[in-house]
Design a protein around this motif. Structure first.
Motif, PDB file in Angstrom:
ATOM      1  N   LEU A 103       0.811  -1.209   0.000  1.00 31.81           N
ATOM      2  CA  LEU A 103       0.000   0.000   0.000  1.00 31.81           C
ATOM      3  C   LEU A 103       0.848   1.264   0.000  1.00 31.81           C
ATOM      4  N   GLU A 104       0.308   2.305  -0.628  1.00 28.42           N
ATOM      5  CA  GLU A 104       0.830   3.656  -0.452  1.00 28.42           C
ATOM      6  C   GLU A 104      -0.072   4.344   0.562  1.00 28.42           C
ATOM      7  N   LEU A 105       0.535   4.942   1.590  1.00 24.97           N
ATOM      8  CA  LEU A 105      -0.225   5.397   2.747  1.00 24.97           C
ATOM      9  C   LEU A 105       0.089   6.842   3.109  1.00 24.97           C
ATOM     10  N   ARG A 106      -0.901   7.493   3.732  1.00 22.74           N
ATOM     11  CA  ARG A 106      -0.706   8.829   4.300  1.00 22.74           C
ATOM     12  C   ARG A 106      -1.055   8.750   5.788  1.00 22.74           C
ATOM     13  N   LEU A 107      -0.125   9.171   6.643  1.00 24.14           N
ATOM     14  CA  LEU A 107      -0.324   9.079   8.086  1.00 24.14           C
ATOM     15  C   LEU A 107      -1.351  10.110   8.549  1.00 24.14           C
ATOM     16  N   VAL A 108      -2.395   9.633   9.261  1.00 25.34           N
ATOM     17  CA  VAL A 108      -3.437  10.540   9.745  1.00 25.34           C
ATOM     18  C   VAL A 108      -3.464  10.642  11.273  1.00 25.34           C
ATOM     19  N   GLU A 109      -2.930   9.637  11.967  1.00 23.87           N
ATOM     20  CA  GLU A 109      -2.964   9.664  13.428  1.00 23.87           C
ATOM     21  C   GLU A 109      -1.954   8.655  13.955  1.00 23.87           C
ATOM     22  N   ASP A 166     -10.398   1.646   3.549  1.00 26.45           N
ATOM     23  CA  ASP A 166      -9.795   2.924   3.178  1.00 26.45           C
ATOM     24  C   ASP A 166      -8.807   3.417   4.226  1.00 26.45           C
ATOM     25  N   LYS A 167      -8.788   2.771   5.392  1.00 24.74           N
ATOM     26  CA  LYS A 167      -7.844   3.088   6.462  1.00 24.74           C
ATOM     27  C   LYS A 167      -7.163   1.793   6.894  1.00 24.74           C
ATOM     28  N   ILE A 168      -5.996   1.922   7.502  1.00 18.70           N
ATOM     29  CA  ILE A 168      -5.293   0.756   8.024  1.00 18.70           C
ATOM     30  C   ILE A 168      -4.534   1.167   9.276  1.00 18.70           C
ATOM     31  N   ARG A 169      -4.438   0.269  10.230  1.00 21.47           N
ATOM     32  CA  ARG A 169      -3.630   0.514  11.423  1.00 21.47           C
ATOM     33  C   ARG A 169      -2.388  -0.364  11.375  1.00 21.47           C
ATOM     34  N   VAL A 170      -1.258   0.272  11.647  1.00 22.99           N
ATOM     35  CA  VAL A 170       0.039  -0.389  11.513  1.00 22.99           C
ATOM     36  C   VAL A 170       0.796  -0.276  12.831  1.00 22.99           C
ATOM     37  N   SER A 176       2.562  12.792   6.331  1.00 19.82           N
ATOM     38  CA  SER A 176       3.624  12.235   5.494  1.00 19.82           C
ATOM     39  C   SER A 176       3.133  10.972   4.797  1.00 19.82           C
ATOM     40  N   THR A 177       3.736  10.662   3.657  1.00 18.41           N
ATOM     41  CA  THR A 177       3.336   9.489   2.882  1.00 18.41           C
ATOM     42  C   THR A 177       4.471   8.478   2.846  1.00 18.41           C
ATOM     43  N   ILE A 178       4.097   7.218   2.669  1.00 16.71           N
ATOM     44  CA  ILE A 178       5.081   6.140   2.650  1.00 16.71           C
ATOM     45  C   ILE A 178       4.479   4.939   1.944  1.00 16.71           C
ATOM     46  N   GLY A 179       5.309   4.156   1.267  1.00 20.45           N
ATOM     47  CA  GLY A 179       4.878   2.903   0.679  1.00 20.45           C
ATOM     48  C   GLY A 179       5.351   1.749   1.546  1.00 20.45           C
ATOM     49  N   LEU A 180       4.458   0.824   1.893  1.00 27.21           N
ATOM     50  CA  LEU A 180       4.807  -0.272   2.789  1.00 27.21           C
ATOM     51  C   LEU A 180       4.205  -1.585   2.305  1.00 27.21           C
ATOM     52  N   THR A 181       4.983  -2.639   2.456  1.00 24.99           N
ATOM     53  CA  THR A 181       4.458  -3.995   2.328  1.00 24.99           C
ATOM     54  C   THR A 181       4.196  -4.494   3.741  1.00 24.99           C
ATOM     55  N   LEU A 182       2.957  -4.904   3.999  1.00 26.20           N
ATOM     56  CA  LEU A 182       2.523  -5.196   5.364  1.00 26.20           C
ATOM     57  C   LEU A 182       1.965  -6.607   5.484  1.00 26.20           C
ATOM     58  N   LEU A 188     -10.452  -2.729  12.188  1.00 28.64           N
ATOM     59  CA  LEU A 188      -9.124  -2.638  11.589  1.00 28.64           C
ATOM     60  C   LEU A 188      -8.102  -3.425  12.403  1.00 28.64           C
ATOM     61  N   PRO A 189      -7.975  -4.729  12.181  1.00 22.86           N
ATOM     62  CA  PRO A 189      -6.933  -5.494  12.870  1.00 22.86           C
ATOM     63  C   PRO A 189      -5.559  -4.992  12.438  1.00 22.86           C
ATOM     64  N   PRO A 190      -4.596  -4.933  13.350  1.00 24.56           N
ATOM     65  CA  PRO A 190      -3.314  -4.289  13.034  1.00 24.56           C
ATOM     66  C   PRO A 190      -2.422  -5.114  12.113  1.00 24.56           C
ATOM     67  N   TYR A 191      -1.717  -4.399  11.260  1.00 27.09           N
ATOM     68  CA  TYR A 191      -0.659  -4.956  10.420  1.00 27.09           C
ATOM     69  C   TYR A 191       0.679  -4.443  10.934  1.00 27.09           C
ATOM     70  N   THR A 192       1.752  -4.963  10.358  1.00 26.81           N
ATOM     71  CA  THR A 192       3.093  -4.479  10.677  1.00 26.81           C
ATOM     72  C   THR A 192       3.955  -4.625   9.429  1.00 26.81           C
ATOM     73  N   PRO A 193       4.989  -3.807   9.261  1.00 27.34           N
ATOM     74  CA  PRO A 193       5.835  -3.929   8.073  1.00 27.34           C
ATOM     75  C   PRO A 193       6.440  -5.323   7.942  1.00 27.34           C
ATOM     76  N   LYS A 194       6.454  -5.821   6.727  1.00 20.67           N
ATOM     77  CA  LYS A 194       7.028  -7.139   6.463  1.00 20.67           C
ATOM     78  C   LYS A 194       8.537  -7.088   6.651  1.00 20.67           C
ATOM     79  N   LEU A 195       9.058  -8.102   7.348  1.00 21.20           N
ATOM     80  CA  LEU A 195      10.497  -8.196   7.560  1.00 21.20           C
ATOM     81  C   LEU A 195      11.124  -9.000   6.430  1.00 21.20           C
ATOM     82  N   ASP A 196      12.222  -8.516   5.902  1.00 19.54           N
ATOM     83  CA  ASP A 196      12.904  -9.223   4.806  1.00 19.54           C
ATOM     84  C   ASP A 196      13.618 -10.465   5.329  1.00 19.54           C
TER      85      ASP A 196
END
Length: 380
Positions: A278-284, A318-322, A342-348, A372-380
């Motif tokens: 996803l490409e995301l914009r931080l709102v809170e 339309d929203k996601i919690r990370v 701020s905006t950011i692209g993340l694989t979650l 909205l169950p939470p996601y977290t950035p994917k670890l390589d």
């Protein structure tokens, strides 16, 4: 509308309906009951002749206990003890729900030790002060209502004194007042822990809330003495019929346009995808300004983003919690400084994928949103 619930102070009814002189007690607690306090109170109640079923979950609050909210894991210590068995675990996938425990064990009395984990809700800056008060009051009401509906009496252990640099005394007194008046409306009893405790250890050298073994045992002894006296009152001195106003259970928090709104045009709304891009914009975001408030060295912070672009087309909201790692080794990370807008692209991936993160403390002062169950950035 009123709901009339009848129970007896003496000659308690047992699970099969026959009279018993040993009232059944369900004891619920948070991390303050994991150690000496909980062990002392549990043992004292059993020694006094009560049939006790204890369930203690570190970090628990009414959000954990109430069936009206999704099941939540316990990652910092779980203890359960019945008359015939006992288990202590570092992790459980889901803390048992109050309503289920009432059905299973049919207690006459429910002892609730809680409150420390409600200070964050009461002083949240994410909503008006009056909404914070209403939220805390609603949580206590829901628990009292469920206990009364199950035919039991509430006995609440109000929070002990915390170091006043951790939680200002005005905040402590406000929470105690909310809990006291709510429990009393349901004809329950409270133990005024703040009147018999004082946190004297240095802060932030300690966390300001968890008492050492000697002080915890002394507190528990005072609670057990008061509880035994209350529970064994003569029938004439305790009303046999309790009238409780019937409260509608609070619905799962409404999902509106500013928090967790989702588009009805998307499909498979209930599913949590294994991986999203996803490409995301931080709102809170959840904020931790004082590292001394942490009980652990590492912490996750819950952030809410607006979905700008779903690059795989498989995310239904339309929203996601990370959950971001905002503290590592008691130092803020770069994610902690991310700015609103701020905006950011993340694989979650779902947060539950990484079991190692169960040992991290979670900082979440956003309004609960179980859509909205939470996601977290994917670890390589």
């Amino acid at each position: 509308m009123v709901l009339v619930l009848t129970f007896f102070a003496f000659g308690w009814e047992n699970a099969e309906g026959s009279s018993s002189k040993n009232p059944r007690v369900l004891f619920l607690g948070d991390s303050l009951s994991i150690g000496a306090f909980g062990a002392t109170l549990d043992s004292s109640m059993r020694a006094a002749g009560f049939e006790v079923h204890t369930v203690v979950a570190g970090g628990a609050s009414p959000y954990y206990w109430l069936k009206n909210y999704q099941s939540l894991p316990c990652t910092i210590g779980f203890w359960e003890k019945s008359p015939t068995s006992e288990r202590r675990l570092g992790y459980v996938r889901a803390v048992p729900k109050l309503e289920d425990l009432l059905v299973q064990h049919k207690p006459n009395l429910v002892v609730v030790q809680t409150g420390i984990n409600l200070y964050a809700t009461l002083r949240s800056k994410r909503r008006p002060k009056e909404d914070n008060v209403a939220e805390v009051q609603s949580l206590i009401e829901q628990m009292c209502y469920s206990i009364s509906k199950g035919g039991a009496t509430s006995y609440w252990i109000l929070p002990p004194h915390s170091h006043e640099k951790r939680y200002p005394i005005e905040l402590q007194e406000e929470l105690a007042s909310i809990m006291r008046r709510t429990v009393k409306r349901f004809d329950g009893e409270v133990f005024e822990s703040g009147e018999v405790t004082h946190f004297d250890d240095p802060y932030p050298a300690t966390d300001g809330i968890h008492y050492g073994p000697a002080d915890a045992r002394e507190w528990a002894t005072k609670v057990s003495t008061h509880f035994a006296t209350y529970a064994k009152m003569e029938p004439d001195s305790k009303p046999e019929t309790t009238i409780v106003r019937a409260l509608p259970l609070q619905a799962v928090p409404v999902v509106d346009g500013s928090r967790g709104a989702y588009s009805s045009s998307r499909t498979d709304v209930g599913a949590q995808r294994d991986e999203v891009d996803l490409e995301l914009r931080l709102v809170e975001k959840s904020v931790l300004n004082n590292l001394a408030e942490l009980d652990y060295s590492n912490a996750l912070g819950i952030y809410e983003y607006e979905v700008v672009n779903d690059r795989r087309g498989n995310y239904p909201f339309d929203k996601i919690r990370v959950a971001h790692g905002i503290v590592f080794g008691r130092r803020h990370t770069g994610a902690a400084n991310r700015e609103i807008g701020s905006t950011i692209g993340l694989t979650l991936v779902p947060l539950s994928k990484y079991k190692s993160l169960n040992t991290w403390q979670v900082v979440d002062d956003l309004r609960p949103n179980f859509e909205l169950p939470p996601y977290t950035p994917k670890l390589d």
